[in-house]
Design a protein around this motif. Structure first.
Motif, mmCIF file in Angstrom:
data_model
loop_
_atom_site.group_PDB
_atom_site.id
_atom_site.type_symbol
_atom_site.label_atom_id
_atom_site.label_comp_id
_atom_site.label_asym_id
_atom_site.label_seq_id
_atom_site.Cartn_x
_atom_site.Cartn_y
_atom_site.Cartn_z
ATOM 1 N N CYS A 1 -10.253 -24.992 43.007
ATOM 2 C CA CYS A 1 -11.127 -26.124 43.298
ATOM 3 C C CYS A 1 -11.283 -26.200 44.816
ATOM 4 O O CYS A 1 -10.278 -26.254 45.535
ATOM 5 C CB CYS A 1 -10.534 -27.422 42.762
ATOM 6 S SG CYS A 1 -11.431 -28.908 43.287
ATOM 7 N N ALA B 1 -6.710 -27.029 43.221
ATOM 8 C CA ALA B 1 -6.259 -26.797 41.845
ATOM 9 C C ALA B 1 -6.797 -25.463 41.337
ATOM 10 O O ALA B 1 -7.826 -24.964 41.804
ATOM 11 C CB ALA B 1 -6.724 -27.931 40.945
ATOM 12 N N ASP C 1 -4.780 -32.095 43.070
ATOM 13 C CA ASP C 1 -4.781 -33.545 42.955
ATOM 14 C C ASP C 1 -5.313 -33.943 41.584
ATOM 15 O O ASP C 1 -6.484 -33.701 41.282
ATOM 16 C CB ASP C 1 -5.660 -34.139 44.063
ATOM 17 C CG ASP C 1 -5.682 -35.662 44.035
ATOM 18 O OD1 ASP C 1 -4.962 -36.250 43.201
ATOM 19 O OD2 ASP C 1 -6.423 -36.250 44.848
ATOM 20 N N PRO C 2 -4.481 -34.585 40.744
ATOM 21 C CA PRO C 2 -4.945 -34.979 39.411
ATOM 22 C C PRO C 2 -6.130 -35.940 39.445
ATOM 23 O O PRO C 2 -6.900 -36.000 38.482
ATOM 24 C CB PRO C 2 -3.720 -35.662 38.791
ATOM 25 C CG PRO C 2 -2.554 -35.128 39.556
ATOM 26 C CD PRO C 2 -3.050 -34.894 40.955
ATOM 27 N N ALA C 3 -6.305 -36.670 40.549
ATOM 28 C CA ALA C 3 -7.414 -37.622 40.647
ATOM 29 C C ALA C 3 -8.693 -36.981 41.174
ATOM 30 O O ALA C 3 -9.740 -37.634 41.225
ATOM 31 C CB ALA C 3 -7.010 -38.787 41.541
ATOM 32 N N CYS C 4 -8.638 -35.714 41.545
ATOM 33 C CA CYS C 4 -9.811 -35.043 42.099
ATOM 34 C C CYS C 4 -10.877 -34.877 41.024
ATOM 35 O O CYS C 4 -10.578 -34.432 39.901
ATOM 36 C CB CYS C 4 -9.415 -33.683 42.663
ATOM 37 S SG CYS C 4 -10.810 -32.715 43.299
ATOM 38 N N CYS D 1 -9.406 -29.733 46.184
ATOM 39 C CA CYS D 1 -7.965 -30.037 46.138
ATOM 40 C C CYS D 1 -7.091 -28.808 45.966
ATOM 41 O O CYS D 1 -5.863 -28.913 46.001
ATOM 42 C CB CYS D 1 -7.678 -31.031 45.017
ATOM 43 S SG CYS D 1 -7.863 -30.340 43.351
ATOM 44 N N ALA E 1 -8.568 -25.642 31.673
ATOM 45 C CA ALA E 1 -8.174 -26.883 32.340
ATOM 46 C C ALA E 1 -7.736 -26.568 33.763
ATOM 47 O O ALA E 1 -7.328 -25.443 34.078
ATOM 48 C CB ALA E 1 -7.043 -27.568 31.575
ATOM 49 N N TRP E 2 -7.821 -27.597 34.639
ATOM 50 C CA TRP E 2 -7.337 -27.451 36.010
ATOM 51 C C TRP E 2 -5.836 -27.662 36.041
ATOM 52 O O TRP E 2 -5.303 -28.563 35.382
ATOM 53 C CB TRP E 2 -8.019 -28.479 36.914
ATOM 54 C CG TRP E 2 -9.477 -28.245 37.134
ATOM 55 C CD1 TRP E 2 -10.512 -28.930 36.586
ATOM 56 C CD2 TRP E 2 -10.056 -27.239 37.971
ATOM 57 N NE1 TRP E 2 -11.716 -28.426 37.010
ATOM 58 C CE2 TRP E 2 -11.471 -27.385 37.872
ATOM 59 C CE3 TRP E 2 -9.548 -26.235 38.798
ATOM 60 C CZ2 TRP E 2 -12.358 -26.566 38.560
ATOM 61 C CZ3 TRP E 2 -10.425 -25.425 39.481
ATOM 62 C CH2 TRP E 2 -11.813 -25.582 39.361
ATOM 63 N N HIS E 3 -5.134 -26.842 36.800
ATOM 64 C CA HIS E 3 -3.684 -26.962 36.964
ATOM 65 C C HIS E 3 -3.366 -27.077 38.444
ATOM 66 O O HIS E 3 -3.894 -26.327 39.264
ATOM 67 C CB HIS E 3 -2.975 -25.735 36.371
ATOM 68 C CG HIS E 3 -2.910 -25.746 34.873
ATOM 69 N ND1 HIS E 3 -1.730 -25.631 34.180
ATOM 70 C CD2 HIS E 3 -3.872 -25.881 33.922
ATOM 71 C CE1 HIS E 3 -1.972 -25.677 32.874
ATOM 72 N NE2 HIS E 3 -3.273 -25.826 32.699
ATOM 73 N N HIS F 1 -13.174 -32.710 40.960
ATOM 74 C CA HIS F 1 -13.534 -31.297 40.851
ATOM 75 C C HIS F 1 -15.050 -31.133 40.755
ATOM 76 O O HIS F 1 -15.653 -31.402 39.708
ATOM 77 C CB HIS F 1 -12.883 -30.631 39.636
ATOM 78 C CG HIS F 1 -11.396 -30.797 39.579
ATOM 79 N ND1 HIS F 1 -10.564 -30.359 40.565
ATOM 80 C CD2 HIS F 1 -10.599 -31.378 38.640
ATOM 81 C CE1 HIS F 1 -9.307 -30.636 40.242
ATOM 82 N NE2 HIS F 1 -9.308 -31.259 39.072
#
Length: 383
Positions: free
Chosen positions: A79, A84, A61-64, A82, A56-58, A66
């Motif tokens: 990423c 991440a 930007d949660p809205a990115c 953003c 998972a991405w950590h 990717h």
């Protein structure tokens, strides 16, 4: 002294003789008491073979969205949009085989600490070829980080790299068992032979360890004679042309005398007689409980409809546990998956501890193990 509350933090479920722990194998093992298990039977994820979807991405930007081109198979990859970071606790997707071997060896450092001094480790691991995302590197040629990768289509030798790494870290390497598959997965290859086996290594903490050969002996095919002897050679001479084991040892065959003399095949005259015996010992009768199964185990794979993609057949851990874990002992699998090792342990009356990073696999394992739990009323204890 290990703090028991640390281990409790990883406990996913305790059901009768079964304990399941959720987390990275290395971290959970570090929280376990020393010398607390009798045998370890496991098959870690093979290198570069499968992605179990645990990454998972950590951060960032949660809205990115990717971009799809981002390298999600490399832990720590950023990423490009953003910033991440890709985090994945699973084993088997390391960028190079050396990183995979080093990471596994660190897990088994912890496994060695929790294993009883007389305990056994049975490690099943498969090989792979270079090409695609598998970027194996030459081992031991140079310490330079820029060393050239193996060209595509090379067999990497992953199992032996892992086995030698464990041996160098203090394990006794006792057996390299060939798991021969009579029904292997078909391969569409034309310039090499298809693969029909995997390796199962037997390793121990010390030179002396628990090992009971009797439960896994292969029953003798020949009936016992009235005088207590057993026929262990071929058919009687003159009926089918078969020869006995002693004649074969002398270099003979069904077609006449052997090509090589006694000095060529390692036999010498037995004292006081004209016949021959192997160097250093005399021929003895077969064991009444059966023969040693040897280091080539012909075991068919079994179909499995669960979500786990690569469980080994239960016959494999059953043979390992029967020989390498004392009755009533505790078996550990640090890569529990679908719980096949646990299934074998329960069938043989042993306790089971399983570690996995996937709660879905633990739930799947509990479903498989439920019919084999000795006390149905104890299935709800733990958390």
């Amino acid at each position: 002294m290990t703090d028991p509350t640390l281990l409790d933090a990883y406990r996913y479920r305790r059901v009768g003789p079964v304990e399941l722990y959720l987390g990275d194998a290395r971290q959970v093992l570090a929280a376990m008491p020393q010398a607390s298990v009798d045998s370890i039977v496991t098959s870690p994820p093979f290198w570069g073979l499968r992605d179990y979807g645990t990454g998972a991405w950590h951060g960032g930007d949660p809205a990115c969205p990717h971009p799809p081109g981002a390298d999600r198979r490399t832990v720590g990859a950023p990423c490009p949009r953003c910033g991440a970071t890709w985090v994945d606790p699973q084993y088997g997707l390391e960028p190079t085989v050396e990183e995979y071997v080093e990471r596994l060896a660190a897990v088994f450092d912890g496994a060695r600490r929790v294993l009883d001094p007389a305990g056994t480790l049975w490690l099943n691991i498969g090989d792979s070829y270079t090409g695609g995302t598998r970027r194996a590197y030459h081992s031991g040629e140079t310490n330079s980080p820029g060393r050239a990768p193996l060209p595509p289509k090379n067999l990497i030798g992953v199992p032996w790299r892992v086995a030698f790494a464990l041996q160098a870290r203090g394990w006794w390497l006792r057996n390299a068992i060939i798991w021969s598959k009579p029904n292997p997965m078909p391969e569409s290859v034309r310039d090499r032979l298809s693969t029909s086996y995997e390796l199962l290594f037997l390793l121990t903490r010390s030179h002396s360890y628990y090992f009971d050969l009797d439960p896994i002996r292969i029953p003798l095919a020949r009936p016992q004679a009235a005088d207590g002897t057993r026929i262990i050679g071929g058919a009687r001479k003159g009926r089918t042309g078969g020869i006995g084991a002693t004649a074969r040892r002398r270099g003979s065959s069904a077609y006449g005398a052997g090509k090589y003399g006694a000095e060529d095949i390692g036999v010498e005259p037995r004292a006081g007689a004209g016949n021959l015996a192997p160097l250093g010992h005399a021929h003895t009768a077969a064991h009444p409980k059966g023969r040693n199964p040897g280091d080539v185990w012909r075991i068919a794979t079994r179909p499995y409809r669960g979500s786990h993609m690569a469980p080994f057949p239960v016959d494999l851990p059953m043979r390992a546990i029967a020989a390498g874990c004392p009755p009533g002992g505790r078996v550990l699998d640090p890569f529990s998956g679908a719980g096949t090792t646990g299934l074998a342990a329960l069938r043989l009356g042993r306790r089971y501890m399983g570690i996995d990073i996937s709660y879905a696999f633990h739930d799947e394992a509990l479903t498989r193990l439920a019919p084999h739990l000795p006390d149905k009323t104890s299935r709800q204890d733990g958390r």
